[in-house]
Design a protein around this motif. Structure first.
Motif, PDB file in Angstrom:
ATOM      1  N   GLY A 284       0.818  -1.206   0.000  1.00 50.57           N
ATOM      2  CA  GLY A 284       0.000   0.000   0.000  1.00 50.57           C
ATOM      3  C   GLY A 284       0.848   1.251   0.000  1.00 50.57           C
ATOM      4  N   ALA A 285       1.898   1.250   0.823  1.00 50.14           N
ATOM      5  CA  ALA A 285       2.802   2.403   0.877  1.00 50.14           C
ATOM      6  C   ALA A 285       3.511   2.606  -0.455  1.00 50.14           C
ATOM      7  CB  ALA A 285       3.827   2.202   1.992  1.00 50.14           C
ATOM      8  N   VAL A 286       3.927   1.508  -1.076  1.00 49.89           N
ATOM      9  CA  VAL A 286       4.601   1.592  -2.374  1.00 49.89           C
ATOM     10  C   VAL A 286       3.659   2.175  -3.426  1.00 49.89           C
ATOM     11  CG1 VAL A 286       5.586   0.220  -4.251  1.00 49.89           C
ATOM     12  CG2 VAL A 286       6.238  -0.267  -1.886  1.00 49.89           C
ATOM     13  N   THR A 287       2.399   1.765  -3.392  1.00 49.76           N
ATOM     14  CA  THR A 287       1.437   2.247  -4.378  1.00 49.76           C
ATOM     15  C   THR A 287       1.092   3.715  -4.156  1.00 49.76           C
ATOM     16  OG1 THR A 287       0.548  -0.002  -4.553  1.00 49.76           O
ATOM     17  CG2 THR A 287      -0.795   1.783  -5.453  1.00 49.76           C
ATOM     18  N   VAL A 288       0.996   4.143  -2.901  1.00 50.89           N
ATOM     19  CA  VAL A 288       0.801   5.571  -2.617  1.00 50.89           C
ATOM     20  C   VAL A 288       1.991   6.366  -3.158  1.00 50.89           C
ATOM     21  CG1 VAL A 288       0.710   7.302  -0.769  1.00 50.89           C
ATOM     22  CG2 VAL A 288      -0.717   5.253  -0.630  1.00 50.89           C
ATOM     23  N   ALA A 289       3.190   5.825  -2.987  1.00 48.73           N
ATOM     24  CA  ALA A 289       4.387   6.505  -3.500  1.00 48.73           C
ATOM     25  C   ALA A 289       4.354   6.620  -5.015  1.00 48.73           C
ATOM     26  CB  ALA A 289       5.637   5.757  -3.046  1.00 48.73           C
TER      27      ALA A 289
END
Length: 356
Positions: A284-289
């Motif tokens: 999720g964090a990677v996709t937000v980035a």
């Protein structure tokens, strides 16, 4: 114990998740038989998973299956299985970046990957998505180092760092960063960004629901009207993203974003999807980035000063997660870098009933 089968496994914490790790060769080859074994092992079908080794929570009812690589350029295969808690079912559609942080150490200790100096890079092929992620493991003196001074919010204590490089953080399920062809659209009159990075997500501003985006997870879970609205929007998002009818799938994952309260870049609330994650999924964090690299997405629009390389600090219910977005030399797409930790908790064998 003639009526029981002993299956070797290692219980590991990976990031803010936990679950058993198996060698693929120790599980049934047939997918239906394998899933039936995993359901029994974890105790799926009971809220406490009382008759198995699952933790009664989606974050502790996860399984990693590791084997020789089936993709060129990889060192190992990693198949992630989300074993549902109250429903006797296994979902292979998602992937888990937190559990991924323990794949390298497990593979090394299982003899699948040799140690290469004081730091060993393991190229992990995530079978769920077809992507390769690089994991850098601390291996000073030819041994894996689990103890260290790295800290991640959501996990008590300190441990050795595991550095993950998501160099193929685009289109985990659809093959496209923007499955609908636009960085922003509306569902039920509410602006959303439908992004498929390391996992497919539906990003929404918390203020659209009269929220701040910094609420505790339990408060959000208890807001039935909000959760029902979010689920209805998620189902429509899944259809638009080409994922079909997602009522029985955990994808796409909803993400709320809001103004940070503690000096971070964004406040983020990630849903699994029917409960708020107590911290933040790595994917999720990677996709937000990755969404931040799109100026017209909801994330990009809130970060007018975004430039590569960039360090983001994402606030979640139990702290913060840092991610770095950069363009590797010679690459056409950005990569996302995350630091996690892991720990080997228990090794032995799990007992399953012998099937006639």
């Amino acid at each position: 114990m003639d009526d029981l089968v002993r299956i070797p496994c290692v219980l590991m914490r990976g990031g803010t998740s936990r679950g058993p790790f198996f060698l693929a060769s120790d599980l049934p080859i047939d997918p239906k038989q394998r899933d039936a074994v995993l359901i029994e092992i974890m105790g799926s079908g009971h809220p406490l998973e009382i008759d198995g080794i699952g933790g009664g929570n989606s974050l502790t009812s996860k399984v990693a299956i590791i084997g020789p690589p089936t993709r060129q350029g990889a060192d190992v295969d990693y198949l992630f299985a989300q074993v549902k808690v109250e429903e006797r079912a296994v979902d292979l559609s998602p992937n888990c970046g937190n559990m991924l942080s323990a794949v390298g150490p497990f593979a090394i200790e299982a003899g699948l990957v040799p140690i290469r100096g004081d730091r060993t890079t393991v190229r992990v092929h995530n079978v769920n998505t077809g992507k390769i992620i690089e994991a850098v493991i601390e291996t000073p003196g030819g041994t894996i180092r689990y103890q260290g001074e790295a800290v991640i919010d959501g996990v008590p204590g300190m441990a050795a760092p595991v550095y993950l490089a998501f160099t193929e953080a685009v289109g985990a399920k659809t093959g496209l960063l923007l499955p609908t062809g636009t960085p922003q659209e509306t569902i039920e009159g509410i602006p959303v960004s439908l992004i498929d990075g390391a996992t497919p997500v539906m990003i929404v501003r918390a203020e659209a629901f009269g929220l701040s985006g910094s609420e505790p997870a339990l408060i959000l879970d208890a807001n039935r009207d909000f959760m029902a609205k979010l689920e209805a929007m998620r189902i429509e998002a899944g259809a638009r993203m080409g994922l079909g009818d997602v009522r029985s799938s955990v994808l796409p994952k909803p993400i709320l974003i809001g103004q940070p309260l503690h000096g971070g870049t964004l406040s983020v609330r990630y849903f699994t999807p029917h409960a708020c994650h107590t911290s933040l999924a790595t994917t999720g964090a990677v996709t937000v980035a990755m969404a931040a690299t799109l100026p017209d997405s909801l994330v990009g629009a809130s970060m007018s000063d975004f430039r590569l390389p960039c360090d983001l600090m994402l606030e979640h219910p139990t702290g913060r997660m840092g991610v770095r977005v950069a363009l590797p030399a010679g690459a056409s797409l950005p990569a996302v870098y995350v630091m996690r930790t892991c720990r080997r908790l228990f090794e032995g064998a799990v007992l399953a009933r012998r099937k006639n």
